[in-house]
Design a protein around this motif. Structure first.
Motif, PDB file in Angstrom:
ATOM      1  N   UNK A 164       0.713  -1.124  -0.060  1.00  0.00           N
ATOM      2  CA  UNK A 164       0.118  -0.061  -0.091  1.00  0.00           C
ATOM      3  C   UNK A 164       1.012   1.256   0.141  1.00  0.00           C
ATOM      4  N   UNK A 207      -3.624   1.072 -12.775  1.00  0.00           N
ATOM      5  CA  UNK A 207      -3.268   2.284 -12.687  1.00  0.00           C
ATOM      6  C   UNK A 207      -2.739   2.937 -13.954  1.00  0.00           C
ATOM      7  N   UNK A 208      -2.978   4.033 -14.013  1.00  0.00           N
ATOM      8  CA  UNK A 208      -2.736   4.805 -15.226  1.00  0.00           C
ATOM      9  C   UNK A 208      -1.540   5.603 -15.258  1.00  0.00           C
ATOM     10  N   UNK A 237       3.949   5.912  -5.336  1.00  0.00           N
ATOM     11  CA  UNK A 237       3.758   6.178  -6.647  1.00  0.00           C
ATOM     12  C   UNK A 237       3.033   7.258  -6.950  1.00  0.00           C
ATOM     13  N   UNK A 238       1.933   7.498  -6.098  1.00  0.00           N
ATOM     14  CA  UNK A 238       1.135   8.788  -6.505  1.00  0.00           C
ATOM     15  C   UNK A 238       1.468   9.922  -5.911  1.00  0.00           C
ATOM     16  N   UNK A 295       2.318   1.773  -3.329  1.00  0.00           N
ATOM     17  CA  UNK A 295       1.205   2.714  -4.337  1.00  0.00           C
ATOM     18  C   UNK A 295       1.053   4.074  -3.838  1.00  0.00           C
ATOM     19  N   UNK A 296       1.159   4.499  -2.529  1.00  0.00           N
ATOM     20  CA  UNK A 296       1.159   5.764  -2.090  1.00  0.00           C
ATOM     21  C   UNK A 296       2.466   6.424  -2.644  1.00  0.00           C
TER      22      UNK A 296
END
Lengths: 349, 241
Positions: free
Chosen positions: A219, A347-348, A225-226, A222-223
């Motif tokens: 998780x 994920x885009x 990444x964002x 992903x954070x």
């Protein structure tokens, strides 16, 4: 009777629209069905031996794709340097296990270790981890475009090492006579047994990846990444997470390289050129970013394309490679236009 | 008590925060106001480590800090929202909360999954900010107001002593403003220190116990809101002569 006919004709007229809608909403399912059916029919038509080869190549590419997806899809780091670790894994196993009768290079005999495969394998994986750690300490400070550039640099350096460290790699000549894996005196010479072994390693890679991405660690990836800056404010050192997943991913790529070396019994630098990395990135994006299933699907579709194009009637053999790349490139452009997360992606870009 | 001692931040030759020394009382709701460009958000960025200090010191309880790294801010008891909402866009609303609730160690987090207590806490928070029904949506699918509320919810999920809100009411509908005010009051009831930046004078008067006014990176006035807002220097800074 007339009412029923009208209802049927109305349903038929709406069928193409309904199919299109279903395709758009359930592309992942449709793509899975199409790729798996295509693979099954292709293998049935080509026979057992070919099927085993196809599945073995798929398993190796799938290991690579899943490992890259951890970095690219889940962490958002576009690395084109993965081929470097693929090569390090392959060359380590090749150098440690090869046992040529008389290998001469420029008048010098290269070192022969003749280790068993299962002794060389952990060394190959560990070496990839160590190299990834050293490189990653510097890389984890970067992101976005700069990350692409430094990973590109790594791929170039790795390739040049494979070409120029002739006392280890034998340079452009490559390393021959890499033995098949042997365990307790039993050598896995049979292609089917080798496929089972490769699939077992793929299962381990998929299992570890699944554990990672479903954990709190996943998780945080992903954070990162964002919004890497935002996650730091909540007490996470993003560079440590980036470094950790880079090392894990590199070790998985090293495992794939090791399997390639023992499978083909020969390695040379041409297997680890930058184009291989680009193809790998394309597989991961096509299959789906941040989706393990997507990477498996992407790898299977790629292997089908690789092999399938060879059997297209009237296509001259010298154009096979170009046609493959045109198809792959076209698919990539279409997906970027209409489905930037890939077929099964979460994920885009 | 949170203090800054002569802190500075320069962008090129311009001082965004200029030798600013302030004390923020513990357990109160403190508002920071000032004209645009007065350094309010820069102050929040400095306190949370998002921007490095060019000079001075921040004192949080017994800790005297000349360098604050962003990842250290929860350790010194600080957390924040952003002026421009910064969510983890392509993950779910629920995961946006889980991610700040779970293990910080990269090694230990490999072996941790969201547990029942995490879910219960997330459910309580999302019910407070009215987003429980949206829990499985991606953050990017929320409306602007919902995104701001999720950011406030994410702050609630952090267990720190000092909460920094940067323009939490900007662009919110009335019922959402009430939600954010309720959250601040609830945090205060638990003894937390709240600092918020706002241009909305009505809310500042209603909500704050203590007021700091900044102008050109410096402290213009501070004290009880009713006193400060009647200070001629403050009126001039806002309205001109």
């Amino acid at each position: 009777m007339q009412i029923r006919q009208q209802a049927i004709s109305r349903a038929l007229s709406q069928l193409p629209q309904a199919l299109l809608l279903s395709l758009r909403n359930h592309l992942e399912i449709w793509a899975t069905v199409v790729v798996v059916l295509a693979a099954a029919s292709f293998m049935l038509s080509r026979g057992t031996g070919f099927s085993i080869t196809l599945m073995t190549v798929f398993a190796i590419w799938a290991m690579l794709a899943v490992s890259l997806n951890l970095v690219l899809g889940y962490t958002g780091l576009l690395s084109v340097g993965h081929v470097g670790f693929y090569g390090i894994g392959a060359y380590t196993v090749a150098a440690l296990t090869a046992n040529p009768r008389q290998e001469l290079l420029e008048g010098e005999i290269i070192q022969i270790f003749a280790w068993p495969f299962f002794a060389a394998l952990p060394v190959a994986v560990a070496l990839c981890g160590v190299v990834a750690f050293v490189v990653g300490v510097a890389f984890s400070r970067f992101r976005d475009d700069v990350y692409v550039l430094v990973s590109f640099g790594f791929a170039i350096i790795a390739y040049n090492v494979f070409v120029n460290w002739q006392w280890v790699t034998r340079g452009p000549f490559g390393i021959h006579q890499i033995p098949k894996p042997a365990i307790f005196g039993y050598t896995i010479n049979d292609d089917l047994e080798f496929l089972v072994l490769t699939l077992a390693f793929l299962a381990i890679v998929v299992g570890i990846s699944w554990l990672i991405v479903t954990s709190s660690f996943g998780r945080v990836l992903k954070a990162v990444r964002e919004d890497e800056d935002a996650i730091e404010v909540f007490g996470y050192r993003s560079s440590r997470y980036k470094l950790a997943i880079w090392v894990i991913s590199a070790m998985m790529a090293g495992l794939a390289g090791a399997m390639l070396a023992t499978y083909t019994s020969f390695v040379d630098p041409n297997s680890f050129i930058l184009l291989e990395s680009i193809l790998l990135v394309a597989i991961v994006i096509l299959g789906g970013l941040a989706s393990i299933w997507g990477s498996l699907l992407g790898a299977l579709a790629f292997v089908l394309l690789e092999e399938g194009v060879r059997f297209v009637p009237f296509l001259p053999p010298e154009h096979v490679g170009q046609v493959r790349q045109i198809i792959l490139g076209t698919l990539l452009v279409l997906l970027m236009l209409f489905r930037p997360q890939g077929v099964a992606g979460r994920f885009k870009l | 008590m949170l203090q800054t001692l002569d802190i500075e931040k320069r962008f090129g030759g311009v001082y965004a925060v200029d030798r600013l020394s302030i004390s923020i009382p513990r357990g109160l709701i403190t508002a920071i106001i000032g004209p645009n460009g007065s350094g309010k958000s820069t102050l929040i960025n400095l306190l949370s480590g998002t921007l490095p200090l060019d000079g001075g010191m921040v004192v949080v309880g017994p800790k005297r800090l000349r360098i604050i790294k962003p990842f250290d801010s929860p350790n010194i008891g600080l957390t924040r929202t952003f002026q421009d909402v910064r969510l983890f866009e392509q993950i779910s609303v629920l995961d946006n909360l889980y991610v700040v609730m779970t293990e910080r160690s990269s090694l230990l987090s490999l072996f941790q999954r969201a547990r029942k207590e995490h879910r219960e806490r997330a459910e309580r928070i999302l019910n407070v900010v009215g987003l429980w029904e949206k829990r499985n949506d991606l953050a990017e699918e929320l409306s602007y107001g919902q995104r701001k509320l999720l950011e406030v919810g994410r702050l609630m999920a952090m267990n720190t002593q000092i909460y920094l809100f940067d323009e939490p009411f900007a662009g919110l509908a009335l019922h959402m403003i009430e939600v954010v005010k309720g959250v601040m009051r609830e945090l205060q009831e638990y003894g937390r220190t709240i600092i918020f930046v706002s241009h909305n004078m009505g809310i500042v008067r209603e909500l704050s116990d203590y007021l700091i006014v900044m102008d050109s990176g410096r402290l213009l006035a501070h004290g009880r809101p009713d006193q400060v807002l009647n200070d001629p220097a403050v009126i001039e800074a806002y309205l001109g002569n």
